[in-house]
Design an enzyme around this catalytic site. Structure first.
Site, short mmCIF file in Angstrom:
data_model
loop_
_atom_site.label_atom_id
_atom_site.label_comp_id
_atom_site.label_asym_id
_atom_site.label_seq_id
_atom_site.Cartn_x
_atom_site.Cartn_y
_atom_site.Cartn_z
N LEU A 175 0.81 -1.21 0.00
CA LEU A 175 0.00 0.00 0.00
C LEU A 175 0.85 1.27 0.00
CD1 LEU A 175 -2.83 1.26 0.14
CD2 LEU A 175 -2.65 1.17 2.63
N ALA A 176 1.86 1.34 0.88
CA ALA A 176 2.67 2.55 0.97
C ALA A 176 3.34 2.86 -0.37
CB ALA A 176 3.71 2.40 2.07
N ASP A 177 3.88 1.84 -1.02
CA ASP A 177 4.52 2.05 -2.31
C ASP A 177 3.50 2.49 -3.36
OD1 ASP A 177 7.41 0.47 -2.07
OD2 ASP A 177 5.85 -0.39 -0.81
N MET A 178 2.36 1.86 -3.35
CA MET A 178 1.34 2.16 -4.35
C MET A 178 0.77 3.56 -4.15
SD MET A 178 -0.49 -1.57 -4.20
CE MET A 178 -1.91 -1.12 -5.17
#
Length: 224
Positions: A175-178
């Site tokens: 999630l954080a990367d996306m």
């Protein structure tokens, strides 16, 4: 309501036709940027370690590299060792004919191996450099390792999910990367790449960090 059928047209013109992107990143955040640029027609050269490739290849589900299939779509893989002088020279040759470079090493890593922005812009003044990191290129946390799970914890996201009487629940995806890279950096990179293609005397550096979940405005400078 019926939907109109539209057949796939592999040779249809795309907004980023003629734009070449060099992707040095690994895992998800940088790959998310380059995959969107590739979707819109950019030629993305994915630079991988000759021995191991991108670690994202090892993220498998029932023996299938699902994440790699998703984020490597529309890209061309090139094996280069940036630890070797020959590999760095070959990369600089590719840089000369490219519009964008994406990297997500720890801050100052490119500079340590002799491929800092000054070197890259000396070879190609119009190059747009996208620098993805966990905690930014400057500031007190810049030398800390960055990973999505750390960001989801320090941002407070993990504390807001799950149940009060159990451990925090992390998301089942990166999630954080996306959240960090698809929209703002892709848009900024797209805009900068097309601008520098029209104005060869300008170069840009786009910085984004996973913790901030946004990109800073591209810094442009005139090299004329």
């Amino acid at each position: 309501m019926s939907l109109a059928e539209k057949s796939f047209e592999p040779d249809a013109p795309c907004p980023l036709d003629g734009i070449r992107v060099i992707d040095l990143s690994r895992l998800v955040a940088g790959n998310a940027v380059s995959s969107q640029l590739a979707d819109f027609g950019a030629e993305v050269l994915k630079i991988e370690d000759p021995a191991k490739g991108d670690p994202l290849r090892a993220w498998q589900s029932e023996g299938v590299s699902v994440h790699w299939k998703l984020y490597a779509r529309n890209k061309k893989s090139v094996a280069l060792s940036l630890r070797d002088r020959r590999g760095r020279d070959l990369l600089l040759d590719l840089i000369a004919s490219s519009e964008v470079l994406i990297e997500n090493f720890r801050p100052r890593t490119l500079e340590k191996i002799g491929l800092g922005p000054e070197v890259l812009h000396a070879r190609n003044p119009r190059l747009v450099i996208v620098r993805v990191s966990g905690w930014g290129q400057s500031g007190p946390y810049r030398d800390r390792p960055g990973f999505g799970t750390l960001v989801e914890s320090m941002s407070g996201y993990a504390a807001r999910t799950g149940f009060a009487d159990r451990e925090p629940v992390l998301p089942p995806t990166a999630l954080a990367d996306m959240m960090t890279c698809p929209a703002p950096p892709s848009t900024s990179t797209w805009r900068s790449a097309t601008m520098t293609a029209k104005a060869p005397g300008r170069s840009s550096i786009c910085r984004c960090s996973t913790h901030c979940s946004r990109s800073s405005p591209p810094r442009r400078r005139s090299t004329s």
